[in-house]
Design a protein around this motif. Structure first.
Motif, short mmCIF file in Angstrom:
data_model
loop_
_atom_site.label_atom_id
_atom_site.label_comp_id
_atom_site.label_asym_id
_atom_site.label_seq_id
_atom_site.Cartn_x
_atom_site.Cartn_y
_atom_site.Cartn_z
N UNK A 206 0.84 -1.20 0.00
CA UNK A 206 0.00 0.00 0.00
C UNK A 206 0.87 1.26 0.00
N UNK A 207 1.94 1.22 0.80
CA UNK A 207 2.86 2.36 0.84
C UNK A 207 3.47 2.60 -0.53
N UNK A 208 3.84 1.54 -1.24
CA UNK A 208 4.41 1.69 -2.57
C UNK A 208 3.39 2.23 -3.56
N UNK A 209 2.15 1.79 -3.43
CA UNK A 209 1.11 2.21 -4.37
C UNK A 209 0.78 3.69 -4.26
N UNK A 210 0.83 4.23 -3.04
CA UNK A 210 0.44 5.62 -2.85
C UNK A 210 1.54 6.55 -2.44
N UNK A 211 2.80 6.06 -2.39
CA UNK A 211 3.96 6.86 -1.95
C UNK A 211 3.78 7.34 -0.52
N UNK A 212 3.28 6.47 0.35
CA UNK A 212 3.02 6.83 1.74
C UNK A 212 4.24 6.57 2.60
N UNK A 213 4.36 7.37 3.67
CA UNK A 213 5.39 7.13 4.68
C UNK A 213 4.93 6.01 5.61
N UNK A 214 5.89 5.27 6.17
CA UNK A 214 5.56 4.02 6.87
C UNK A 214 6.43 3.87 8.12
N UNK A 215 5.82 3.37 9.20
CA UNK A 215 6.54 3.01 10.42
C UNK A 215 6.35 1.53 10.69
N UNK A 216 7.46 0.82 10.92
CA UNK A 216 7.43 -0.60 11.24
C UNK A 216 8.02 -0.78 12.64
N UNK A 217 7.28 -1.41 13.53
CA UNK A 217 7.78 -1.68 14.88
C UNK A 217 7.68 -3.17 15.15
N UNK A 218 8.56 -3.67 16.00
CA UNK A 218 8.55 -5.08 16.35
C UNK A 218 9.89 -5.49 16.91
N UNK A 219 9.97 -6.65 17.56
CA UNK A 219 11.22 -7.13 18.16
C UNK A 219 12.27 -7.42 17.10
N UNK A 220 13.52 -7.56 17.49
CA UNK A 220 14.58 -7.84 16.51
C UNK A 220 14.33 -9.14 15.76
N UNK A 221 14.68 -9.14 14.49
CA UNK A 221 14.63 -10.36 13.69
C UNK A 221 13.30 -10.68 13.06
N UNK A 222 12.30 -9.81 13.18
CA UNK A 222 10.98 -10.14 12.60
C UNK A 222 10.89 -9.77 11.12
N UNK A 223 11.87 -9.02 10.60
CA UNK A 223 11.87 -8.71 9.17
C UNK A 223 11.62 -7.25 8.83
N UNK A 224 11.81 -6.35 9.79
CA UNK A 224 11.56 -4.93 9.51
C UNK A 224 12.51 -4.40 8.42
N UNK A 225 13.78 -4.67 8.58
CA UNK A 225 14.77 -4.18 7.62
C UNK A 225 14.60 -4.88 6.27
N UNK A 226 14.30 -6.18 6.29
CA UNK A 226 14.08 -6.92 5.03
C UNK A 226 12.95 -6.30 4.23
N UNK A 227 11.86 -5.97 4.90
CA UNK A 227 10.72 -5.37 4.19
C UNK A 227 11.07 -4.00 3.66
N UNK A 228 11.77 -3.20 4.46
CA UNK A 228 12.13 -1.86 4.01
C UNK A 228 13.02 -1.91 2.77
N UNK A 229 13.97 -2.83 2.74
CA UNK A 229 14.87 -2.94 1.60
C UNK A 229 14.16 -3.43 0.34
N UNK A 230 13.00 -4.05 0.49
CA UNK A 230 12.27 -4.54 -0.67
C UNK A 230 11.28 -3.53 -1.23
#
Length: 504
Positions: A206-230
């Protein structure tokens, strides 16, 4: 008295101005006087140019040499003027000046032995030469691919000062072989590699479709950085105009790849949490250099562990997020850089960040302080917030793999095309850029669809600006689903992407 002239280019931010260099040789004690507001690097060019001329089978004039750089009121920075200064001095020694110097623009730094070294900012400099009607630009051979990105200008490559003088004498040719410009397209990270996290994957789409800013929270290792890089891989390629603009920023920053200077994919910039304000928004002595927000123009700025960034650095993002550009006033003038990017923030839920939230040892006040590092005004500019939970063993055992990057990118491209067609008459292309008044008046949704938003507004759980941002996300959801306008489900889903209990 003898006078020689040559033309170079002075780059100020992304703007460039033709600089006329005059060399006057007059009687008097030998010496060099450089005028025209030069910086330290340019003042040192007197010694570089003199050594290069003497080491290239020429002689530096044994007289008083005055070098004037015009316009005299504009500060001059860098070593890009070296070969133009050398050409002006050699021309002044001649009885008949070189006719080519009246039409050609010279860019390049000189080594002491006469070699011509590459310089930064060549692309905006060549664009300035094109704008001023200069037909030919001479650049270091290493910069030819970058200069060739500009059409309508003859680009010639030079390796040494002797090579340049022989060309000006008509005894040689500069390198003018057509340059094959390849794009600097890094490999795209595959979205299907992310295990589980389907809600977060959908939020990134959804963020990619509308150029929206996004916040991802969660414990280490859940994939926050992986998703951001994709996320950059889901965005459409840059248009020709956007690619030239982004490439020009990276040219000024000195970050272009020599063999593949053209940037055609949205950039991904991830500064470290110890970064200073100047490294984020730009700065430096003399003329300000582009920072991370400008290098991420038309792409993604990712702040991992945003709670560890300094408060001043985070607050400095508010202006570029709102205006889409950054203006930096320094000693040598004001530099203006575009900075229209998608902001992706990621953080742990608390300082201790255990893998299992039940093992957290942080006090409630400590958690609140940690999560409150983002100020209300900055958080108000974020459209989507997602809390990510740890992936359980069942998801791994039954992993079938999510949708691929190509599949999701196709949906994002269709959604962006629909948005661009809808907003074209209003001068915007993405849902994130649409004004709130336009959404609430001309494109107002039916009362039944607006009910969740009006209820949240009446309860004080949502501000007017928060309602506008929720509407923008709802339009992106509708575009992804192929609907002509958002329905009640789209509005409810968009509202769920905002943090509960905050009047944003």
């Amino acid at each position: 008295m003898a006078l020689g002239r040559a033309v170079s280019v002075g780059v100020r931010g992304l703007d460039a101005v033709l600089v006329e260099i005059e060399a006057d040789i007059s009687s008097g004690l030998p010496g060099v006087n450089l005028v025209g507001l030069p910086d330290s690097a340019l003042r040192e060019s007197r010694d570089r140019v003199r050594a290069a001329i003497n080491n290239s089978d020429n002689e530096w004039p044994q007289a008083r040499v005055t070098l004037a750089l015009s316009p005299a009121t504009m500060p001059k920075t860098g070593s890009v003027y070296d070969i133009a200064i050398a050409a002006a001095v050699l021309s002044a020694k001649m009885d008949v000046p070189w006719a080519q110097l009246e039409k050609v623009v010279l860019l390049g730094e000189l080594a002491l032995d006469g070699r011509v070294r590459p310089v930064t900012g060549v692309l905006p400099a060549v664009l300035a030469a094109q704008r001023e009607g200069r037909p030919t630009v001479v650049v270091p051979v290493e910069n030819m691919a970058e200069a060739a990105l500009v059409s309508g200008v003859e680009v010639l490559g030079v390796r040494t000062l002797s090579h340049l003088k022989a060309w000006l004498d008509g005894d040689s040719r500069l390198e003018d072989e057509p340059v094959t410009v390849t794009a600097d397209a890094p490999p795209v990270a595959e979205l299907a590699e992310v295990v589980g996290q389907f809600h977060a994957r959908f939020a990134v789409e959804v963020a990619a479709a509308g150029a929206h800013n996004l916040v991802l929270t969660g414990p280490p290792g859940v994939g926050k950085t992986m998703l951001a890089k994709r996320l950059p891989g889901l965005l459409p390629p840059l248009t020709d105009a956007e690619a030239l603009e982004v490439t020009a920023i990276h040219s000024v920053a000195g970050l272009l790849v020599t063999g593949a200077p053209l940037i055609t994919r949205p950039p991904f910039v991830a500064p470290h949490h110890t970064s200073s304000v100047a490294s984020l928004v730009g700065g430096g002595s003399g003329m300000a250099r582009p920072g991370a927000v400008s290098r991420a123009h038309r792409g993604v700025l990712f702040l991992d562990e945003y709670a560890e960034f300094g408060a001043k650095a985070l607050e400095a993002l508010r202006t570029p997020l709102e205006d889409g550009e950054i203006r930096l006033a320094r000693r040598d003038g004001v530099a203006q850089y575009p900075a229209r990017f998608q902001l992706i923030l990621a953080a742990n839920p608390c300082p201790c960040a255990p893998a299992d939230p039940r093992d957290c040892t942080c006090a409630a006040a400590e958690k609140r302080r940690y999560q409150g590092r983002l100020s209300g005004p900055l958080l108000d500019r974020v459209d989507i917030t997602v809390a990510m939970d740890p992936v359980r063993s069942g998801a791994i055992a039954g992993e079938q793999g999510g949708e691929s990057t190509n599949t999701v990118r196709a949906r994002v491209a269709a959604a962006r095309a629909a948005a661009a067609a809808r907003w074209a008459a209003y001068g915007v292309r993405t849902n994130a850029d649409v004004s709130g008044s336009l959404l609430r008046r001309r494109f107002r949704l039916p009362e039944r669809v607006m009910t969740p938003l009006t209820s949240a507004l009446d309860r004080g759980a949502l501000s007017i600006r928060g309602m506008d941002r929720t509407l923008r996300v709802a339009w992106s959801l509708a575009d992804l689903a192929g609907r002509s306008s958002p329905d009640l489900e789209d509005v409810t889903t968009a509202l769920s992407f905002r943090q509960a209990g905050l009047a944003r």
